[in-house]
Enzyme design. Sequence first.
Site, PDB file in Angstrom:
ATOM      1  N   ASP A  17       6.438 163.588  86.120  1.00 35.30           N
ATOM      2  CA  ASP A  17       8.035 163.093  86.032  1.00 35.30           C
ATOM      3  C   ASP A  17       8.888 163.984  84.812  1.00 35.30           C
ATOM      4  OD1 ASP A  17       7.366 161.247  87.878  1.00 35.30           O
ATOM      5  OD2 ASP A  17       7.317 159.750  86.490  1.00 35.30           O
ATOM      6  N   ARG A  18      10.191 164.118  85.266  1.00 34.88           N
ATOM      7  CA  ARG A  18      10.979 164.755  84.433  1.00 34.88           C
ATOM      8  C   ARG A  18      10.476 164.649  82.750  1.00 34.88           C
ATOM      9  NH1 ARG A  18      16.382 167.265  84.736  1.00 34.88           N
ATOM     10  NH2 ARG A  18      17.254 167.083  82.843  1.00 34.88           N
TER      11      ARG A  18
END
Length: 311
Positions: A137-138
């Site tokens: 994820d970011r």
Amino acid sequence: MKYNKWITYTISETWHDHKVEEVLKGPLELSNRMINRLTRSNGLRLNGKMPWLNRIVKTGDRLQVAVRPREKADLKPEPVPFHGIYEDTDFMVVDKPSGITVHPVRPEEMGTLAHGILHHWMTQGWEGKVRPVHRLDRNTSGLLLIAKHAYAHQMMDRKLREKQVHRTYLAWVHGSLSATTSQVEGIIDAAIQRDPHHSLRRRVSPEGDQAITHYRILRQHEQATLLQVQLETGRTHQIRVHFSHLGHPLLGDKLYGGTPVHIRRQALHAAHLSFYHPLKGEKMAYQADLPQDLIDLADRLDLPVPKLFPV
């Protein structure tokens, strides 16, 4: 890094007295379509010469296959900071900082890890497409495996599905997990699907895809717990969803019920990655040091990573 379209496979005793075609379909895992393309394009060599597919191979023979075609990058290279851990002609292992996405989600988006990798390749005289084998994820930091061409991605994707790529994370969650379970180690087996009421969220649901997370409690007190987490499956947001489902969301994970008091992103770090290189046959194992925000978090909560964990 010099471009080379050929990969080389040295015939082992296991494949002694087999046909070239059997080796191509066996350890090299090539499809009939790929084999036909290679034979038409003179993309096969056995000890330096183009072989017939029914040629018998011997231990120590060198079979070369042209499966690294030159490819045009599908994004514009851009300098984006990341730390390269390992790189050869087929794979990269990178330490991704939190706060950047792996690939753009919109055509106009810039500043992703993929843009930065392409810029790194450009400085080396290499061009291609960035193919992540798994996802981060970011706002998750840590190790990510990148394939540098389609054939490498195909081979490693199969290893991932066969659970031969091992990923270990460190996570800090709200509360004392032992208040929920008396076990020091545990398995969360809870299917995950998209949340129909929120475009970004996932949720536990019996109608979802199977998702299995293994965990071990490393340190804890009433305020928080430090966990070592291993993924058996790789669903989107799996670790975040599973611990939120248990009532212990990750610190800083506002999307799944965590609070940003101690840290402004989910306290999740991909700390260790291991796999067998499908072309070299060697075990590859890598670790990523904690970024500063997680070092500060661990100090603030008095939940440091024990020395028994390799980071």
